[in-house]
Design a protein around this motif. Structure first.
Motif, PDB file in Angstrom:
ATOM      1  N   GLU A   1       0.849  -1.194   0.000  1.00  0.00           N
ATOM      2  CA  GLU A   1       0.000   0.000   0.000  1.00  0.00           C
ATOM      3  C   GLU A   1       0.882   1.241   0.000  1.00  0.00           C
ATOM      4  O   GLU A   1       1.752   1.386   0.868  1.00  0.00           O
ATOM      5  CB  GLU A   1      -0.868  -0.033   1.258  1.00  0.00           C
ATOM      6  N   PRO A   2       0.712   2.144  -0.960  1.00  0.00           N
ATOM      7  CA  PRO A   2       1.571   3.332  -0.980  1.00  0.00           C
ATOM      8  C   PRO A   2       1.247   4.290   0.162  1.00  0.00           C
ATOM      9  O   PRO A   2       0.083   4.446   0.526  1.00  0.00           O
ATOM     10  CB  PRO A   2       1.256   3.984  -2.337  1.00  0.00           C
ATOM     11  N   ASP A   3       2.287   4.904   0.723  1.00  0.00           N
ATOM     12  CA  ASP A   3       2.093   5.932   1.746  1.00  0.00           C
ATOM     13  C   ASP A   3       1.764   7.239   1.008  1.00  0.00           C
ATOM     14  O   ASP A   3       2.653   7.924   0.498  1.00  0.00           O
ATOM     15  CB  ASP A   3       3.376   6.077   2.581  1.00  0.00           C
ATOM     16  N   LEU A   4       0.477   7.551   0.935  1.00  0.00           N
ATOM     17  CA  LEU A   4       0.046   8.658   0.066  1.00  0.00           C
ATOM     18  C   LEU A   4       0.588  10.005   0.526  1.00  0.00           C
ATOM     19  O   LEU A   4       0.774  10.915  -0.278  1.00  0.00           O
ATOM     20  CB  LEU A   4      -1.482   8.675  -0.037  1.00  0.00           C
ATOM     21  N   GLU A   5       0.861  10.115   1.839  1.00  0.00           N
ATOM     22  CA  GLU A   5       1.437  11.370   2.331  1.00  0.00           C
ATOM     23  C   GLU A   5       2.832  11.589   1.728  1.00  0.00           C
ATOM     24  O   GLU A   5       3.178  12.704   1.317  1.00  0.00           O
ATOM     25  CB  GLU A   5       1.546  11.303   3.845  1.00  0.00           C
ATOM     26  N   LEU A   6       3.610  10.503   1.638  1.00  0.00           N
ATOM     27  CA  LEU A   6       4.954  10.620   1.050  1.00  0.00           C
ATOM     28  C   LEU A   6       4.869  10.960  -0.437  1.00  0.00           C
ATOM     29  O   LEU A   6       5.664  11.752  -0.952  1.00  0.00           O
ATOM     30  CB  LEU A   6       5.742   9.315   1.238  1.00  0.00           C
TER      31      LEU A   6
END
Ligand SMILES: Cc1ncc(COP(=O)(O)O)c(C=O)c1O
Length: 282
Positions: free
Chosen positions: A64-69
């Motif tokens: 799952e991508p860390d959307l904040e990053l």
């Protein structure tokens, strides 16, 4: 002008190599991407792009991508951009290095200038050919492993279709299903205007849900249009009051010619839709 940012907050030199030769994105196109339009320092539809990145990652069983990053990396590109007023920011993620058990997923944000040809097409319009994609409209449900609703790095077929369009004297493509119904462009969503109703095929027919289509529909609806997401028979294109290809970088581009035949003059409809679309970001 290019700006490269990594997910750890560092900037890179876009002219230098960073990708390993055994990266799965290079070896197999096993990865995902997004292209976000930035105008005057403001990203358009960033939330929907990040949501789609996460959805594509889930479909490919990527972490799952860390959307904040990812958002920070996109902002890094914007903050360090010294080019024109519009940027195409690509968010690219691959599984990592093949055969390396410790391989980490690899990702970056890359800001690039928008091709002049794409910008010109926004005002001049384009000629399009229809090409059979060879699938029925039920393929996404029957064969989800084809990943038709994910934005994967495997775009060789899409680019081959665009070269075929070039050989046929056209600028772009509308893919059709085996029943002749409208699917999407290789890098765009198809919008069809009939009277004051705007149509686009639903993602269930095996197409990518477009962030620009969603934005245009929202704007058109607010301007009094009826918007419908439903299967579009191929025959509707020639009879429409307007056919458009929508995507982040091309915005709403008017199709003036289909399979060598001129379509109805849709310049007024196009102008109205563009105005409504742009007004949202003013
Ligand atoms: C296959 C495909 N469909 C549709 C689109 C349009 O998507 P968006 O409006 O989110 O840019 C793209 C964008 O590149 C695409 O590659």
């Amino acid at each position: 002008m290019r700006v490269l940012a990594f997910l750890d907050g560092t900037l890179g030199d876009p002219s230098q190599p960073y990708v390993r030769v055994d990266n799965t994105g290079v070896l197999r196109g096993d990865g995902i991407f997004e292209t976000v339009l930035v105008v005057d320092g403001k990203p358009r539809e960033l939330g929907p792009h990040l949501d789609r990145l996460a959805k594509s990652a889930a479909m490919l069983d990527l972490p799952e991508p860390d959307l904040e990053l990812w958002e920070q990396a996109a902002q890094q590109v914007i903050d360090n951009w010294e080019g024109s007023s519009e940027i195409a920011v690509k968010l690219v993620a691959t599984r990592g290095s093949e055969g390396d058990p410790d391989a980490e997923p690899f990702g970056y944000a890359l800001g690039m200038e928008i091709d002049e040809k794409v910008k010109r097409a926004r005002t001049e319009g384009i000629g399009v050919v229809t090409l059979d994609r060879g699938f029925g409209p039920d393929v996404a449900e029957r064969a989800p492993w084809l990943l038709l609703g994910a934005k994967t790095l495997s775009y060789a077929v899409n680019l081959a279709a665009l070269r075929e369009a070039g050989r046929r004297g056209a600028d772009d493509v509308i893919f059709t299903a085996t029943d002749g119904s409208v699917l999407e462009g290789p890098t765009s969503t198809v919008l069809v205007a009939k009277g004051r109703t705007l149509y686009t095929p639903p993602p269930t027919v095996g197409i990518l849900p477009g962030t620009t289509q969603r934005s245009v529909f929202r704007a058109a609806e607010a301007a009094g249009w009826t918007v419908k997401m439903e299967p579009v028979p191929g025959g509707e294109l020639a009879m429409a009051d307007g056919v458009f290809l929508a995507s982040s970088v091309r915005k709403v581009t008017r199709v003036h010619t289909l399979d060598g035949v001129a379509l109805a003059d849709s310049t007024a409809v196009h102008a109205e839709l563009c105005e409504a679309y742009e007004a949202q970001y003013a």
